[in-house]
Write an enzyme that holds these catalytic residues in place. Structure first.
Site, short mmCIF file in Angstrom:
data_model
loop_
_atom_site.label_atom_id
_atom_site.label_comp_id
_atom_site.label_asym_id
_atom_site.label_seq_id
_atom_site.Cartn_x
_atom_site.Cartn_y
_atom_site.Cartn_z
N GLU A 31 0.96 -1.08 0.19
CA GLU A 31 0.09 0.19 -0.13
C GLU A 31 0.80 1.34 0.10
OE1 GLU A 31 -4.22 0.42 2.02
OE2 GLU A 31 -2.76 1.30 3.36
N HIS A 42 6.58 -26.84 3.39
CA HIS A 42 5.73 -28.01 3.11
C HIS A 42 4.74 -27.34 1.92
CE1 HIS A 42 7.69 -31.14 5.73
NE2 HIS A 42 7.72 -29.91 6.36
N LYS A 52 -13.84 1.74 -4.05
CA LYS A 52 -14.73 2.01 -3.02
C LYS A 52 -15.66 2.95 -3.44
CE LYS A 52 -12.00 3.79 0.15
NZ LYS A 52 -11.66 4.23 1.39
#
Length: 549
Positions: free
Chosen positions: A355, A386, A514
């Site tokens: 960000e 793993h 947004k």
């Protein structure tokens, strides 16, 4: 801060030429040539942290040229600008002063001709008083019972930092149960509310403006849930506190503004855990431990602001990152903490870095023609071994990695920690030096097998090595050392943004989605077919409406 295109500097041109000389040099060759390589390419901080950057594709000449880049782009001036309260977040006309929040020396820090430290200290004192009342049981809920559970409602910086720190410092936690709600998906808050009792729960609503969609949606749902049991709205004041600056909206919600904890526009969300946003941390581990967290960060701030770039840990790590991202074409960095309590550390700095430096426009307003922020990801070891280490070891992409581990564990159970640390040490060695075909064939001979008969398998067991890593070994994860570690990464991010000529402390990239969501939301209120968007978005919305009917 000066606006200098890094690619136009003589240092960048020198680095490009140097890369041509270095691109085929291996880490193994660098170690073979210099028996003192570890001593030359590692440093300690306060005898609490060892940073080993020797397993990188760098030489002393590489670092010297990278330091020249820092000088030509005036990194020293940028650091001074931030610490002096200059409004370096120019797109929002704001200073950037998370360092003031942990300024334990209490020296004046001036913004707009005003020392901010008295207000910082006043909020800290207010948080101390409030938290001690909650932790001690002196604070009572509406039925006279003490608080047992705290629910932090926030998103982004109002969630990721406090959640990461409370998890990392779980060995220091008190009796209060901590919960975090961020996602606007109702499932998140619904599942948390199943675990708590309205009579003994305190909600912290973390939103500077008290208008953040996700946070306020969750806060109102929590309030509705609470009032179903409590009944009278006056009881809200005993069970909700606000981390905000909007006193009017806080009061209208039913929160006593005496329990509103303020912070300032010079505190960026992803750098806000040191502020009132850290109230959940205080409620989890106590005020004294929070002060230790601040003190560790302040110690790193002093190191960063006063240490010459050649020995400055955040600067060194930042420069090495630029080297890989811009010259080797590495697009990602993995953060791999070998400590289960640190399981949210990579996620926290995924936001912190991406960000901050995920920008394509420079400080002059021009599109850049070089790489800015890397993709950050990671999981705790040994789980990652793993899962995705296969690609790091034998894939076609360069993934520089930071390995982080404590020498002392909080849970000395049997030989668990020795096994964990044996993997920590082994992985960086394996990534650096690999395993040659000759070694694979010799292993077969040692097992009494004929390599010629296993020729079809041999290539798959070869590890090229030459994969770069940093190792950060902490003496122990304490509030102090964690504060220093977080600040180390914060200043690394700042350094890269300063050198790469971008604005690190705004985040306009989160706005468009947004805005469009606010436009789409009313369109979801009925069953009418939508045709106001592109064919893909229309098709998705209309199928959603058909399926929910």
């Amino acid at each position: 801060m000066k606006n200098i295109n890094p690619t136009q500097t003589s240092a960048w041109q020198a680095l490009q030429k140097h890369y041509d000389e270095m691109k085929d040099v291996t880490i193994a060759e660098l170690f073979a040539k210099d028996s003192d390589r570890f001593a030359k390419f590692s440093a300690t901080f306060d005898d609490l942290m060892l940073v080993d950057f020797s397993k990188n594709r760098i030489t002393e000449e590489t670092l010297a040229k990278l330091q020249d880049l820092a000088k030509e782009t005036d990194l020293a001036g940028a650091i001074k600008s931030m610490f002096s309260g200059e409004k370096i977040n120019r797109t929002e006309d704001r200073a950037v002063l998370h360092v003031a929040l942990r300024n334990r020396s209490n020296t004046p820090i001036i913004v707009d001709d005003k020392d901010v430290m008295p207000e910082v200290n006043a909020v800290l004192e207010k948080m101390k008083t409030f938290s001690e009342a909650i932790i001690s049981g002196q604070w009572k809920g509406y039925t006279g019972k003490a608080i047992t559970d705290v629910v932090n409602i926030g998103i982004g910086g109002s969630d990721l930092g406090p959640f990461m720190v409370t998890e990392a410092l779980r060995p220091y936690k008190n009796h209060l149960n901590m919960h975090f709600v961020s996602n606007v998906d109702g499932t998140h808050i619904a599942e948390v509310l199943k675990k708590v009792n309205p009579e003994t729960t305190l909600f912290l609503v973390a939103s500077k403006t008290f208008t953040t969609q996700e946070t306020m949606t969750n806060a109102h749902s929590a309030r509705d849930w609470f009032l179903k049991t409590a009944g009278d709205e006056k009881h809200v004041a005993k069970h909700f506190a606000a981390l905000s600056t909007n006193a009017k909206a806080v009061g209208e919600f039913g929160i006593d503004t005496a329990n509103m904890f303020e912070f300032w526009d010079w505190v960026g969300g992803r750098y806000s855990l040191w502020s009132a946003i850290g109230l959940s941390i205080i409620l989890s581990v106590g005020f004294d431990n929070f002060v230790e967290l601040l003190s560790g960060a302040h110690a790193m701030d002093k190191h960063f602001s006063t240490t010459p770039a050649e020995k400055n840990l955040p600067v060194l790590l930042a420069l090495i990152g630029i080297w890989y991202n811009n010259f080797f074409g590495a697009e990602t960095e993995a953060i791999l903490p070998y400590d289960q309590y640190m399981h949210r550390f990579a996620a926290y700095f995924q936001q912190g870095n991406m960000e901050s430096n995920g920008k394509y426009v420079d400080r002059n307003g021009n599109a850049v023609d070089y790489q800015t922020g890397p993709i950050i990801w990671g999981e705790p070891g040994t789980n990652g071994q793993h899962a995705f280490y296969q690609l790091i070891h034998q894939g076609t992409k360069m993934v520089p990695c930071d390995f982080i581990a404590p020498a002392i564990t909080h849970n000395p159970l049997s030989d668990h920690h020795q096994k964990l640390l044996s993997n920590f040490f082994a992985q960086t060695e394996a990534l650096a030096f690999g395993k040659s075909r000759e070694v694979v064939e010799q292993e077969y001979r040692d097992q009494g097998k004929d390599p010629a008969q296993l020729e079809h398998v041999v290539p798959f067991k070869v590890f090229e090595g030459n994969r770069p890593t940093n190792s950060i070994l902490l003496r122990e994860i304490t509030p102090y050392s964690l504060g220093a570690l977080i600040a180390l990464y914060e200043h690394k991010i700042f350094t890269q943004g300063a050198i790469l000529n971008i604005f690190t402390f705004d985040q306009w990239g989160v706005e468009l989605g947004k805005q469009l969501a606010n436009r789409i939301l009313p369109e979801l209120g009925d069953d009418k077919a939508i045709s106001s968007h592109d064919s893909s978005t229309n098709g998705l919305i209309n199928r959603y409406k058909a399926w929910r009917a």
